[in-house]
Structure formats: structure tokens, C-alpha cells
Design an enzyme around this catalytic site. Structure first.
Site: not given
Length: 421
Positions: A60, A62, A165, A192, A233, A254, A362
Site C-alpha cells: 500500500h 498512496d 481502497e 474504507h 479497513h 496495511h 502506507d
């Protein structure tokens, strides 16, 4: 009474001995430091040797959202030049130094964003990620399968995969899910932070006690496509339901262990044990509040203060900001450490097994960073720490990428079987 000469002789000998011992003692720390430094160099060299042989696969990053939100680039891939040192955690030079072999680029969109439906924003994020990959063909390559990752690694390129995500992006449509797969998405995080019409999120109210019947059908269709089911999540009940339904190994792209840091985003032991049975993988992040008990305690103690300030100053954001800065100056936030990330990895290994743990940093999705893991250049230091703790070369290879490659290949095999029906 002994002769005075004997006493003086004994005292003289004692003084000499003490002098010698003092000299030895003064030299010991330097010798110890030298030995320690040499050992550190050996562990780091070993880590780098392993990462040259096995692709380090991070679950992961972003970067696409970081590019979209950058105050200068504002979604412009050309302006956010990865050949230079970027303001975020990721660029090509730091990826090289971090020995990253493959990366899931998260095509995240907020679950609270409803300006024109989720699909438009989701397509824009996929477009940004695909543009990034296409812009640096000498360094990045679009990867759609486990075999692609191995091929790209042999060619000296970073296999680049897309991870969606948040299942809100499919807008309750299996057709949209299939379209995203065709665009290159190879995992979807079922939620999420917002509970959906068909799945409960970890950080929102539980409306369904897990997955609805449509949620079950989403998981089954992901299995049929070969898209990895990501539970990073979701609520524990959703984790459990997804494990009940999925015929393929699941991933946590993650997430860390809840037994060490008790936050809703982390994985309970009961689920870690089920991941073992399922054959999946938990990819430990570098999120300070997920890996450090001290940071969690700090966050919990600061919440009442923030709430009181909001009640006191209302909409006066300048006053709130000023008071928060003063409070933080008087109460410095503890730093999460590389050692605590290693503790999390060790714990997942202990409960789920060494075949079921990976890395999901992350980066560019976090604001506070772990001390020693400040950006994508730092992965070798983490592997050196685990080597220092007694991890074998084979186990370090599993953590780096072999576990994920097995999971991905098994998901592809399940898809082939299901598509024959």
C-alpha cells in the site's frame, strides 16, 4: 598488625590493578561500539543481499492521492516529477535505495465524497496511477499477475499494481467491479472508513453485522475475477464473513496486530488464526498509531483536550490551532520506532505463521512517520533489524515477497477454476 611495608605494597598493587581496570573499562565501550557497528553492517548487508534476490512487495502506497492533493502539482503527474526529490515519501531514487521490487499503488478515494458519485473520482485516480507508471517505463512496469511481478523484477523494474481502497467505488454494481478489474485493479479493500450498503467498516457503525448477501456476492465475484479481497479497513464481523465466503486467500494490505495496539483498524488474534487457515497474508504498515502503544495512549489522552478546545472556541479555528500547538509543545508526542514495527511483524508471525506476514507501509498516506522508517528508502533497515532478531534468509524472503506471490498465484488459480464453471 601487618607490617606497614606489606600494607604499602598491597595498596600499591591494588592501585595499579585499579588503574589497569579503569583503562580497560574506558576502552570497553569503544570496542563494544565497534563490534556492534560491524554486526549492524553485516545484518544490513545480508538484508540487501536478500532484497536483490527476492522482490520486496509493498501492499500500500498512496502516491496517486498525494499527487492529486499536492498544493503545487494538483493532480498533474508531469509536475510531480518522481525523478526529483519529491515533497512526499516516494520518488524513484528513494525507491531504488529502498530496494522496492513491486508496489501496490493505492487508487484511494474518500468514502465521504459524493459530489458526482464515486466512479468519476475513482476513474481519475486510476488514470493518475496509470500515467505515473507510463511516465517512467525504464523504472516502472504495469503488473497484472504474479508472473508479471517476477518478470519485472528480473528486468530491474518495479512491478506496479493498482489497489482500489474502498468498495464504495463500485456504487453497488458488480459491473463496475468488473470494469475496474479490466482497468488493472488487482485488489479491492471492501470498505474504507465508511460503512457501506453491504459491508461494515472498522471505523463506522456496524449496520449489517458483517457482510450482507450482496456483500457475499461481491467477494464471490472478486474470487471469480482473480481480484484479491483486502480486509484492511473492515470490521471484525466483515473480516469473518469474508473469510467464510472467499475461496481464495485474502489480504490485509496495511494492518497490524490488535493484541499489541488495540485500535479498530488492527487485526484480532482470532482473525489472524483464520488467516492461517485461509492461506492469506497480513501486510504490516508503518502507521504510528497502529504500531506504537505509546502513540495510541498519547492520542487517547489528547482527545478530551481537543474536544474541550472546540467547545471553548467554537468556529475560531485560529484560536484552536494556537492552543493545540501550545498543548503539543508542552506534551510532545512520542515517536513510533522501527523496533515497534518489527515487534508487530514478529507478533503476526507468532500467531499467524511466517507464511502469512508481509509489508504494507502506507507511505504518502500518513503524516507522522516511524523513526527509522521515514520514507521508501528505509526498508533494508527493517529487514536488517529482523535479521538481527534471528530471522533466517528463507523467512526474510517470505516476508519480502514470496508470501504475497504465493497468495496472488493461488487467487489466480481459484479464478481459473471458477471461470471454467
Amino acid at each position: 598488625m601487618p607490617d606497614s611495608r606489606i600494607i604499602r605494597t598491597v595498596l600499591s598493587l591494588l592501585a595499579g590493578a585499579i588503574s589497569i581496570l579503569s583503562l580497560v573499562d574506558a576502552r570497553l565501550p569503544l570496542a563494544a561500539q565497534t563490534t556492534s557497528a560491524s554486526a549492524d553492517d553485516l545484518y544490513l548487508a545480508r538484508a540487501k543481499r536478500i532484497l536483490k534476490q527476492t522482490p520486496l512487495i509493498d501492499g500500500h502506497n498512496d502516491l496517486p492521492w498525494r499527487i492529486r492533493e499536492d498544493s503545487v502539482a494538483r493532480g498533474n503527474v508531469d509536475s510531480y516529477d518522481l525523478r526529483k526529490h519529491t515533497p512526499g515519501h516516494t520518488d524513484l531514487d528513494r525507491l531504488r535505495r529502498g530496494m522496492v521490487g513491486a508496489q501496490f499503488w493505492s487508487v484511494y478515494i474518500p468514502g465521504e465524497w459524493r459530489d458526482s458519485g464515486y466512479a468519476r473520482v475513482q476513474l481519475e485516480q486510476i488514470d493518475i496511477a496509470r500515467e505515473v507508471i507510463a511516465k517512467y517505463p525504464d523504472r516502472l512496469a504495469l503488473a497484472l499477475s504474479a508472473q508479471d511481478i517476477r518478470r519485472d523484477f528480473k528486468q530491474g523494474k518495479i512491478g506496479s499494481l493498482l489497489g482500489l481502497e474502498g468498495g464504495h467505488a463500485i456504487e453497488n454494481s458488480l459491473g463496475a467491479l468488473r470494469a475496474y478489474y479490466d482497468l488493472g485493479v488487482r485488489y479491492m479493500t471492501l470498505t474504507h472508513n465508511v460503512t457501506l450498503d453491504w459491508a461494515d467498516a472498522a471505523l463506522d457503525s456496524a449496520r449489517h453485522n458483517g457482510l450482507t448477501l450482496f456483500g457475499d456476492s461481491v467477494v464471490r465475484e472478486m474470487n471469480r475475477l482473480g481480484m484479491l479481497v483486502d480486509l484492511a479497513h473492515v470490521s471484525p464481523a466483515t473480516m469473518s464473513d469474508a473469510l467464510n465466503v472467499s475461496q481464495a486467500p485474502v489480504i490485509f494490505s496495511h494492518s497490524a496486530a490488535r493484541a499489541i495496539v488495540d485500535v479498530p483498524r488492527n487485526v484480532p488474534d482470532s482473525i489472524l488464526r483464520r488467516v492461517t487457515v485461509n492461506g492469506g497474508i497480513v501486510m504490516v504498515p508503518f502507521v504510528t498509531g497502529f504500531v506504537s502503544p505509546a502513540v495510541l495512549l498519547y492520542d487517547q489522552s489528547s482527545r478530551p483536550v481537543m474536544k474541550d478546545l472546540q467547545a471553548k472556541y467554537g468556529s475560531d479555528t485560529a484560536a484552536i490551532t494556537r492552543e493545540i500547538r501550545q498543548w503539543r509543545a508542552a506534551h510532545p508526542e512520542p515517536r513510533a520506532t522501527l523496533s515497534q514495527v518489527a515487534d508487530q511483524i514478529d507478533y503476526v508471525r507468532k500467531v499467524a505463521g511466517v507464511d502469512h506476514v508481509g509489508i504494507g507501509g502506507d507511505f504518502d498516506g500518513i503524516t507522522e512517520v516511524v523513526q527509522g522508517l521515514e520514507d521508501v528508502s528505509t526498508y533494508p533497515a527493517l529487514f536488517a533489524e529482523l535479521a538481527r532478531r534471528g530471522w533466517s534468509d528463507d523467512d526474510l524472503r517470505k516476508l519480502a515477497g514470496e508470501n504475497f506471490l504465493r497468495v496472488f498465484a493461488q487467487a489466480e488459480a481459484v479464478a481459473k477454476r471458477l471461470q471454467k464453471k
